[in-house]
Motif scaffolding. Sequence first.
Motif, PDB file in Angstrom:
ATOM      1  N   UNK A  22      31.767   4.666 -52.760  1.00 17.81           N
ATOM      2  CA  UNK A  22      31.400   5.173 -51.442  1.00 17.81           C
ATOM      3  C   UNK A  22      30.721   4.119 -50.581  1.00 17.81           C
ATOM      4  N   UNK A  23      29.815   3.342 -51.202  1.00 18.12           N
ATOM      5  CA  UNK A  23      29.062   2.328 -50.462  1.00 18.12           C
ATOM      6  C   UNK A  23      29.930   1.159 -50.006  1.00 18.12           C
ATOM      7  N   UNK A  24      30.842   0.714 -50.899  1.00 16.21           N
ATOM      8  CA  UNK A  24      31.593  -0.510 -50.614  1.00 16.21           C
ATOM      9  C   UNK A  24      33.028  -0.270 -50.151  1.00 16.21           C
ATOM     10  N   UNK A  25      33.481   0.984 -50.156  1.00 14.48           N
ATOM     11  CA  UNK A  25      34.836   1.287 -49.698  1.00 14.48           C
ATOM     12  C   UNK A  25      34.842   2.334 -48.582  1.00 14.48           C
ATOM     13  N   UNK A  26      34.323   3.511 -48.860  1.00 19.22           N
ATOM     14  CA  UNK A  26      34.384   4.602 -47.884  1.00 19.22           C
ATOM     15  C   UNK A  26      33.516   4.311 -46.663  1.00 19.22           C
ATOM     16  N   UNK A  27      32.272   3.891 -46.904  1.00 16.89           N
ATOM     17  CA  UNK A  27      31.361   3.621 -45.784  1.00 16.89           C
ATOM     18  C   UNK A  27      31.894   2.523 -44.849  1.00 16.89           C
ATOM     19  N   UNK A  28      32.368   1.374 -45.369  1.00 11.95           N
ATOM     20  CA  UNK A  28      32.921   0.355 -44.450  1.00 11.95           C
ATOM     21  C   UNK A  28      34.117   0.841 -43.644  1.00 11.95           C
ATOM     22  N   UNK A  29      34.959   1.678 -44.255  1.00 12.49           N
ATOM     23  CA  UNK A  29      36.120   2.207 -43.534  1.00 12.49           C
ATOM     24  C   UNK A  29      35.678   3.082 -42.366  1.00 12.49           C
ATOM     25  N   UNK A  30      34.719   3.981 -42.633  1.00 11.56           N
ATOM     26  CA  UNK A  30      34.227   4.880 -41.584  1.00 11.56           C
ATOM     27  C   UNK A  30      33.471   4.097 -40.505  1.00 11.56           C
ATOM     28  N   UNK A  31      32.636   3.154 -40.957  1.00  6.43           N
ATOM     29  CA  UNK A  31      31.817   2.406 -40.004  1.00  6.43           C
ATOM     30  C   UNK A  31      32.668   1.486 -39.130  1.00  6.43           C
ATOM     31  N   UNK A  32      33.723   0.883 -39.709  1.00  2.00           N
ATOM     32  CA  UNK A  32      34.601   0.023 -38.912  1.00  2.00           C
ATOM     33  C   UNK A  32      35.357   0.839 -37.863  1.00  2.00           C
ATOM     34  N   UNK A  33      35.698   2.085 -38.207  1.00  2.00           N
ATOM     35  CA  UNK A  33      36.346   2.964 -37.222  1.00  2.00           C
ATOM     36  C   UNK A  33      35.376   3.256 -36.068  1.00  2.00           C
ATOM     37  N   UNK A  34      34.119   3.484 -36.415  1.00  2.00           N
ATOM     38  CA  UNK A  34      33.080   3.694 -35.395  1.00  2.00           C
ATOM     39  C   UNK A  34      32.920   2.443 -34.524  1.00  2.00           C
ATOM     40  N   UNK A  40      29.781  -5.248 -28.944  1.00  2.00           N
ATOM     41  CA  UNK A  40      28.562  -5.932 -29.355  1.00  2.00           C
ATOM     42  C   UNK A  40      28.220  -6.995 -28.323  1.00  2.00           C
ATOM     43  N   UNK A  41      27.097  -6.812 -27.653  1.00  2.00           N
ATOM     44  CA  UNK A  41      26.693  -7.766 -26.608  1.00  2.00           C
ATOM     45  C   UNK A  41      25.164  -7.786 -26.516  1.00  2.00           C
ATOM     46  N   UNK A  42      24.625  -8.988 -26.485  1.00  2.00           N
ATOM     47  CA  UNK A  42      23.178  -9.126 -26.373  1.00  2.00           C
ATOM     48  C   UNK A  42      22.418  -8.582 -27.560  1.00  2.00           C
ATOM     49  N   UNK A  43      23.054  -8.561 -28.714  1.00  2.00           N
ATOM     50  CA  UNK A  43      22.388  -8.091 -29.925  1.00  2.00           C
ATOM     51  C   UNK A  43      22.398  -6.596 -30.100  1.00  2.00           C
ATOM     52  N   UNK A  44      23.046  -5.871 -29.194  1.00  2.00           N
ATOM     53  CA  UNK A  44      23.101  -4.403 -29.301  1.00  2.00           C
ATOM     54  C   UNK A  44      24.540  -3.916 -29.127  1.00  2.00           C
ATOM     55  N   UNK A  45      24.788  -2.713 -29.646  1.00  2.00           N
ATOM     56  CA  UNK A  45      26.100  -2.088 -29.512  1.00  2.00           C
ATOM     57  C   UNK A  45      26.072  -1.058 -28.396  1.00  2.00           C
ATOM     58  N   UNK A  46      27.166  -0.989 -27.655  1.00  2.00           N
ATOM     59  CA  UNK A  46      27.304   0.027 -26.608  1.00  2.00           C
ATOM     60  C   UNK A  46      28.679   0.665 -26.706  1.00  2.00           C
ATOM     61  N   UNK A  47      28.742   1.955 -26.455  1.00  2.00           N
ATOM     62  CA  UNK A  47      29.998   2.693 -26.562  1.00  2.00           C
ATOM     63  C   UNK A  47      30.915   2.341 -25.395  1.00  2.00           C
ATOM     64  N   UNK A 257      33.185 -10.627 -32.038  1.00  2.00           N
ATOM     65  CA  UNK A 257      33.677  -9.430 -31.330  1.00  2.00           C
ATOM     66  C   UNK A 257      34.052  -8.388 -32.390  1.00  2.00           C
ATOM     67  N   UNK A 258      33.008  -7.785 -32.984  1.00  2.00           N
ATOM     68  CA  UNK A 258      33.211  -6.893 -34.118  1.00  2.00           C
ATOM     69  C   UNK A 258      33.994  -5.635 -33.738  1.00  2.00           C
ATOM     70  N   UNK A 259      33.723  -5.111 -32.562  1.00  2.00           N
ATOM     71  CA  UNK A 259      34.448  -3.921 -32.118  1.00  2.00           C
ATOM     72  C   UNK A 259      35.921  -4.206 -31.906  1.00  2.00           C
ATOM     73  N   UNK A 260      36.210  -5.332 -31.268  1.00  2.00           N
ATOM     74  CA  UNK A 260      37.596  -5.736 -31.028  1.00  2.00           C
ATOM     75  C   UNK A 260      38.316  -5.976 -32.349  1.00  2.00           C
ATOM     76  N   UNK A 261      37.642  -6.667 -33.296  1.00  2.00           N
ATOM     77  CA  UNK A 261      38.242  -6.930 -34.609  1.00  2.00           C
ATOM     78  C   UNK A 261      38.485  -5.634 -35.382  1.00  2.00           C
ATOM     79  N   UNK A 262      37.577  -4.672 -35.254  1.00  2.00           N
ATOM     80  CA  UNK A 262      37.746  -3.381 -35.934  1.00  2.00           C
ATOM     81  C   UNK A 262      38.946  -2.618 -35.380  1.00  2.00           C
ATOM     82  N   UNK A 263      39.124  -2.668 -34.066  1.00  2.00           N
ATOM     83  CA  UNK A 263      40.288  -1.996 -33.469  1.00  2.00           C
ATOM     84  C   UNK A 263      41.580  -2.640 -33.948  1.00  2.00           C
ATOM     85  N   UNK A 264      41.584  -3.968 -34.076  1.00  2.00           N
ATOM     86  CA  UNK A 264      42.755  -4.670 -34.604  1.00  2.00           C
ATOM     87  C   UNK A 264      43.014  -4.256 -36.051  1.00  2.00           C
TER      88      UNK A 264
END
Length: 289
Positions: A22-34, A40-47, A257-264
């Motif tokens: 759950x920690x190393x497989x399920x959680x990263x999958x869910x979090x990357x989708x989020x 990610x800009x200026x050290x913070x995330x924005x929707x 660009x973590x959000x962009x990479x996650x979408x890819x």
Amino acid sequence: MKLKKHAFFPYAMLLPTVIIFGLFMIYPIIYSFYLSFMDFSGGTYSFVGLSNYIELFKDPVFYKALFNTFFYLIIQVPVMISLALLLAVLIEQKFIRGRGFFRMATFLPTITSLVAYALIFKVLFNTDHGLINYVVQLFGGEKIQWIYSAWPARASIIISITWRWVGYNMIILLAGIQAIPTEMYESASLDGANFWQKLRYITIPSIKPVILFTTITSTIGTLQLFDEPYILTQGGPNYATITLGEYLYDNGFTFLKFGFASSLGYVMVIIIGILSWVQFRMTNEKEEK
């Protein structure tokens, strides 16, 4: 109470594995989708909603990476599976001596370090001092810019991937061939069947599920291709060899660009799922006919 304790015991033994999974497989999958909906800009995330996906499909580099990845897939996977099947059939022939040695020699590249073998191939494909160009010149040809020209660079990556993974697929196909009853080949020999007829009418139909498995795993591996283009060509020249995997890495860990990479990453998951489904459907339709 004792019965309840005994009933709970197997689940208690599985609990550490479930937690780690759950920690190393399920959680990263869910979090990357989020993350795919965040910026990610200026050290913070924005929707940002679907902005990452929209930006992805507007990026010309994405289409270059998509083209290169599918080019490797269409050329390399059929060549590799065909070569692996042919080697598996040849090694299993009774007249071949030292079959154990040939199996080991063919499988050995698979356990070679990815970085080490890619660096060796980079030396082999060197324009001025590489062994490949030396052989080309030996036969009267001119030096080829393997690493610094678009199509030769793509060819060098296909050659290196095939060299490393053909043995892996050969071993799997060989296991399938060894499960075929020898009586089928003996009966075919009595009927006058030659090598190619046995291959076409006995071997290939008997190991179709194994061929499908190796094709799907090779397809997934090629769509995730990263090491070879990153080490051999760094995605160049001018993104001529960049793959989806390398494009994801560059955006996530070079440009942050973590959000962009996650979408890819999720676009890659959808592509892999569709291709796997198509391969299953094509195989099932052929079997029904």
